[in-house]
Write an enzyme that holds these catalytic residues in place. Structure first.
Site, PDB file in Angstrom:
ATOM      1  N   ALA A  16      -1.297   7.021   1.692  1.00  0.00           N
ATOM      2  CA  ALA A  16      -0.736   8.097   2.630  1.00  0.00           C
ATOM      3  C   ALA A  16      -0.160   7.356   3.569  1.00  0.00           C
ATOM      4  O   ALA A  16       1.067   7.761   4.033  1.00  0.00           O
ATOM      5  CB  ALA A  16      -1.979   8.723   3.152  1.00  0.00           C
ATOM      6  N   GLY A  24       0.913  -1.125   0.113  1.00  0.00           N
ATOM      7  CA  GLY A  24      -0.053   0.091  -0.051  1.00  0.00           C
ATOM      8  C   GLY A  24       0.785   1.210   0.001  1.00  0.00           C
ATOM      9  O   GLY A  24       1.503   1.693   0.957  1.00  0.00           O
ATOM     10  N   ALA A  25       0.964   2.081  -1.218  1.00  0.00           N
ATOM     11  CA  ALA A  25       1.727   3.213  -1.245  1.00  0.00           C
ATOM     12  C   ALA A  25       0.987   4.343  -1.040  1.00  0.00           C
ATOM     13  O   ALA A  25       1.298   5.455  -1.748  1.00  0.00           O
ATOM     14  CB  ALA A  25       2.484   3.251  -2.516  1.00  0.00           C
ATOM     15  N   ASP A  33      -2.980   4.924  19.077  1.00  0.00           N
ATOM     16  CA  ASP A  33      -4.018   5.592  20.168  1.00  0.00           C
ATOM     17  C   ASP A  33      -3.171   6.082  21.217  1.00  0.00           C
ATOM     18  O   ASP A  33      -3.622   7.039  22.081  1.00  0.00           O
ATOM     19  CB  ASP A  33      -5.140   4.548  20.591  1.00  0.00           C
ATOM     20  CG  ASP A  33      -5.677   4.059  19.132  1.00  0.00           C
ATOM     21  OD1 ASP A  33      -5.892   4.568  18.161  1.00  0.00           O
ATOM     22  OD2 ASP A  33      -6.049   2.870  19.249  1.00  0.00           O
ATOM     23  N   ARG A  41     -14.814   2.799  11.193  1.00  0.00           N
ATOM     24  CA  ARG A  41     -13.523   1.784  10.664  1.00  0.00           C
ATOM     25  C   ARG A  41     -14.242   0.872  10.210  1.00  0.00           C
ATOM     26  O   ARG A  41     -13.856  -0.103   9.242  1.00  0.00           O
ATOM     27  CB  ARG A  41     -12.385   1.567  11.811  1.00  0.00           C
ATOM     28  CG  ARG A  41     -11.492   2.773  11.975  1.00  0.00           C
ATOM     29  CD  ARG A  41     -10.666   2.621  13.254  1.00  0.00           C
ATOM     30  NE  ARG A  41      -9.687   3.610  13.485  1.00  0.00           N
ATOM     31  CZ  ARG A  41     -10.154   4.362  14.474  1.00  0.00           C
ATOM     32  NH1 ARG A  41     -11.325   4.375  15.096  1.00  0.00           N
ATOM     33  NH2 ARG A  41      -9.408   5.406  15.065  1.00  0.00           N
ATOM     34  N   HIS A  60      -9.241  -1.227  18.545  1.00  0.00           N
ATOM     35  CA  HIS A  60      -8.839   0.140  17.879  1.00  0.00           C
ATOM     36  C   HIS A  60      -9.949   0.821  16.970  1.00  0.00           C
ATOM     37  O   HIS A  60     -10.348   0.886  15.717  1.00  0.00           O
ATOM     38  CB  HIS A  60      -7.793  -0.071  16.776  1.00  0.00           C
ATOM     39  CG  HIS A  60      -7.347   1.266  16.109  1.00  0.00           C
ATOM     40  ND1 HIS A  60      -6.795   2.193  16.682  1.00  0.00           N
ATOM     41  CD2 HIS A  60      -7.258   1.485  14.600  1.00  0.00           C
ATOM     42  CE1 HIS A  60      -6.746   3.128  15.606  1.00  0.00           C
ATOM     43  NE2 HIS A  60      -6.913   2.715  14.579  1.00  0.00           N
TER      44      HIS A  60
HETATM   45  N1  LIG Z   1      -4.399   0.838  12.237  1.00  0.00           N
HETATM   46  C1  LIG Z   1      -4.362   2.136  12.249  1.00  0.00           C
HETATM   47  O1  LIG Z   1      -4.221   2.754  13.444  1.00  0.00           O
HETATM   48  C2  LIG Z   1      -4.467   2.853  10.959  1.00  0.00           C
HETATM   49  C3  LIG Z   1      -5.239   2.278   9.784  1.00  0.00           C
HETATM   50  N2  LIG Z   1      -5.275   3.070   8.734  1.00  0.00           N
HETATM   51  C4  LIG Z   1      -6.054   2.232   7.710  1.00  0.00           C
HETATM   52  O2  LIG Z   1      -4.850   2.076   6.833  1.00  0.00           O
HETATM   53  C5  LIG Z   1      -5.434   1.827   5.439  1.00  0.00           C
HETATM   54  C6  LIG Z   1      -4.791   2.956   4.499  1.00  0.00           C
HETATM   55  O3  LIG Z   1      -4.945   4.158   4.829  1.00  0.00           O
HETATM   56  P1  LIG Z   1      -4.516   5.382   3.438  1.00  0.00           P
HETATM   57  O4  LIG Z   1      -3.101   4.931   3.501  1.00  0.00           O
HETATM   58  O5  LIG Z   1      -4.870   6.526   4.237  1.00  0.00           O
HETATM   59  O6  LIG Z   1      -5.290   4.894   2.398  1.00  0.00           O
HETATM   60  P2  LIG Z   1      -4.848   5.427   0.805  1.00  0.00           P
HETATM   61  O7  LIG Z   1      -6.070   5.189   0.177  1.00  0.00           O
HETATM   62  O8  LIG Z   1      -4.160   6.493   0.850  1.00  0.00           O
HETATM   63  O9  LIG Z   1      -3.976   3.828   0.594  1.00  0.00           O
HETATM   64  C7  LIG Z   1      -4.108   2.784   0.417  1.00  0.00           C
HETATM   65  C8  LIG Z   1      -3.455   2.266  -0.864  1.00  0.00           C
HETATM   66  O10 LIG Z   1      -3.672   0.871  -0.907  1.00  0.00           O
HETATM   67  C9  LIG Z   1      -3.754   0.610  -2.196  1.00  0.00           C
HETATM   68  N3  LIG Z   1      -4.307  -1.044  -2.328  1.00  0.00           N
HETATM   69  C10 LIG Z   1      -5.582  -1.352  -2.553  1.00  0.00           C
HETATM   70  N4  LIG Z   1      -5.715  -2.483  -2.834  1.00  0.00           N
HETATM   71  C11 LIG Z   1      -4.598  -2.935  -2.903  1.00  0.00           C
HETATM   72  C12 LIG Z   1      -3.942  -4.244  -3.028  1.00  0.00           C
HETATM   73  N5  LIG Z   1      -4.736  -5.388  -3.375  1.00  0.00           N
HETATM   74  N6  LIG Z   1      -2.634  -4.426  -3.149  1.00  0.00           N
HETATM   75  C13 LIG Z   1      -1.717  -3.263  -2.996  1.00  0.00           C
HETATM   76  N7  LIG Z   1      -2.303  -2.472  -2.624  1.00  0.00           N
HETATM   77  C14 LIG Z   1      -3.504  -1.980  -2.547  1.00  0.00           C
HETATM   78  C15 LIG Z   1      -4.561   1.462  -2.742  1.00  0.00           C
HETATM   79  O11 LIG Z   1      -3.961   1.465  -4.289  1.00  0.00           O
HETATM   80  C16 LIG Z   1      -3.817   2.792  -2.062  1.00  0.00           C
HETATM   81  O12 LIG Z   1      -2.665   3.181  -2.858  1.00  0.00           O
HETATM   82  C17 LIG Z   1      -6.880   2.286   5.677  1.00  0.00           C
HETATM   83  O13 LIG Z   1      -7.835   0.901   5.678  1.00  0.00           O
HETATM   84  C18 LIG Z   1      -7.032   2.998   6.857  1.00  0.00           C
HETATM   85  O14 LIG Z   1      -8.197   2.975   7.413  1.00  0.00           O
HETATM   86  C19 LIG Z   1      -5.087   4.207   8.613  1.00  0.00           C
HETATM   87  C20 LIG Z   1      -4.669   4.987   9.693  1.00  0.00           C
HETATM   88  C21 LIG Z   1      -4.013   4.347  10.870  1.00  0.00           C
HETATM   89  O1  LIG Z   2      -9.348   6.847  11.931  1.00  0.00           O
HETATM   90  C1  LIG Z   2      -9.099   6.214  10.895  1.00  0.00           C
HETATM   91  O2  LIG Z   2     -10.162   5.386  10.224  1.00  0.00           O
HETATM   92  C2  LIG Z   2      -7.737   5.805  10.740  1.00  0.00           C
HETATM   93  C3  LIG Z   2      -7.313   5.113  12.035  1.00  0.00           C
HETATM   94  O3  LIG Z   2      -7.565   4.025  12.443  1.00  0.00           O
HETATM   95  C4  LIG Z   2      -6.804   6.187  12.947  1.00  0.00           C
HETATM   96  O4  LIG Z   2      -6.336   7.178  12.482  1.00  0.00           O
HETATM   97  O5  LIG Z   2      -6.773   5.908  13.922  1.00  0.00           O
END
Ligand SMILES: NC(=O)C1=CN([C@@H]2O[C@H](COP(=O)(O)OP(=O)(O)OC[C@H]3O[C@@H](n4cnc5c(N)ncnc54)[C@H](O)[C@@H]3O)[C@@H](O)[C@H]2O)C=CC1
Ligand SMILES: O=C([O-])CC(=O)C(=O)O
Length: 309
Positions: free
Chosen positions: A10, A7-8, A148, A88, A175
């Site tokens: 954000a 995943g490239a 968190d 989420r 989470h």
């Molecule tokens: N656990 C945590 O604390 C957090 C979790 N997240 C989660 O992380 C995930 C990514 O968030 P962002 O980077 O902001 O989203 P984003 O939309 O900027 O990036 C996601 C990337 O995944 C790629 N992607 C989709 N399907 C794919 C596949 N099969 N193989 C490879 N790449 C694929 C997309 O092309 C996209 O570039 C989301 O599910 C978000 O909810 C975000 C922030 C904190």
């Molecule tokens: O809020 C969201 O959906 C992304 C995430 O898990 C976080 O930033 O804690």
């Protein structure tokens, strides 16, 4: 040392950027399905090496898992982020399919990797990755509590008007906006309980703000956060590759610990070169225990939606 970030977007790109700046590996592979995006971001990042002085090489890959071969650590960030107003949990339908196929591909080329799951709903995605792949539980770490807890410390520091570096505290549980458990009772300002500095009302507000920390940012930005998520993920990767044995709340498979079985959720673990090495058992109060049970029930309901049988 070789690290892959899937995943490239954000969060993935920010994680990779933090990893290369800290030279946590010789090579960092950034993989995405979007043609050219990971190659472009990897090249952009590499052009900062001549400015910042690091020696780690980022490499992009458009869905070519051959390039990830032999990775020691793999971070999974692929999947949809939420939009304002969403939870989420609403991401489960699309993200479950993505996380499942990515985990299969990753372990085919890097069967010994330690896998860090970031994609949401994270506790359920971590559980899915474990059940689907059969990876040894100690090599699977869900990232949520690290972020968190950083938010918890930041809100405490803002309220107390002190440096977040002097605040210690943890958030355990799921989470999710309603499943997180900020452990206010155990939080300290360099070892001194924060209750000495803030009223019960203020502490309650800090806990409530922490729980909706991700939703607050999503509302402000229009998509979910990435700077702190990327830094939190890189901190876990650093504890693995440098064998730092840091105590970090992470979503791991529980088999009786904290009174729960067959579930992944956030508890404090020691992170080292082999993954999560042990679970730290906290003496929770009755109210904290009840909150943990309630949190587990919600995570379990979400896991049931995976229909794993
Ligand atoms: N656990 C945590 O604390 C957090 C979790 N997240 C989660 O992380 C995930 C990514 O968030 P962002 O980077 O902001 O989203 P984003 O939309 O900027 O990036 C996601 C990337 O995944 C790629 N992607 C989709 N399907 C794919 C596949 N099969 N193989 C490879 N790449 C694929 C997309 O092309 C996209 O570039 C989301 O599910 C978000 O909810 C975000 C922030 C904190
Ligand atoms: O809020 C969201 O959906 C992304 C995430 O898990 C976080 O930033 O804690």
């Amino acid at each position: 040392m070789k690290i892959t970030v899937v995943g490239a977007g954000a969060v993935g790109a920010t994680t990779a950027d933090n990893i290369i700046r800290r030279e946590l590996a010789e090579e960092v592979v950034l993989l995405d399905i979007k043609e050219g995006v990971s190659e472009g971001k990897a090249l952009d990042m590499y052009q900062t090496a001549a400015l910042l002085g690091f020696n780690t090489k980022p490499v992009g890959s458009t869905n070519d898992y051959e390039k990830t071969k032999g990775s020691d650590v793999v971070v999974i960030t692929s999947g949809l982020p939420r939009k304002p107003g969403m939870t989420r949990e609403e991401l489960i339908g699309i993200n479950a399919g993505i996380v499942k196929s990515v985990t299969d591909n990753i372990l085919k080329y890097s069967p010994k990797a330690i896998v860090v799951v970031v994609s949401n709903p994270m506790d359920t995605m971590t559980y899915l990755a474990l059940k689907d792949s059969g990876i040894p539980k100690k090599r699977l770490i869900g990232m949520g509590g690290a972020l968190d807890s950083a938010r918890f410390k930041t809100y405490l520091a803002l309220e107390m008007e002190v440096s977040p570096n002097d605040i210690h505290g943890m958030v355990i549980g799921g989470h999710g906006d309603t499943t997180m458990i900020p452990l206010t009772r155990l939080a300290t300002y360099n070892g001194i309980p924060v209750s000495r500095f803030l009223s019960a009302e203020k502490l309650e507000k800090v806990a409530a703000d922490t729980m909706v920390g991700g939703a607050t940012l999503t509302k402000l930005i229009g998509t979910s956060a990435w700077y702190a998520p990327g830094a939190a993920t890189a901190m876990i990767v650093e504890s693995i590759v440098r064998n730092q044995k840091r105590i970090v709340p992470c979503s791991v498979y529980l088999n009786g610990e904290y009174g729960q079985k067959d579930i992944c959720m956030g508890v404090p673990v020691v992170i080292g070169r082999t993954g999560w090495e042990k679970i730290i058992s906290l003496r929770l109060s009755d109210a904290e225990k009840a909150a943990f049970e309630k949190s587990a029930e919600a995570v379990r309901n979400m896991n049931a939606a995976l229909n794993l049988g």
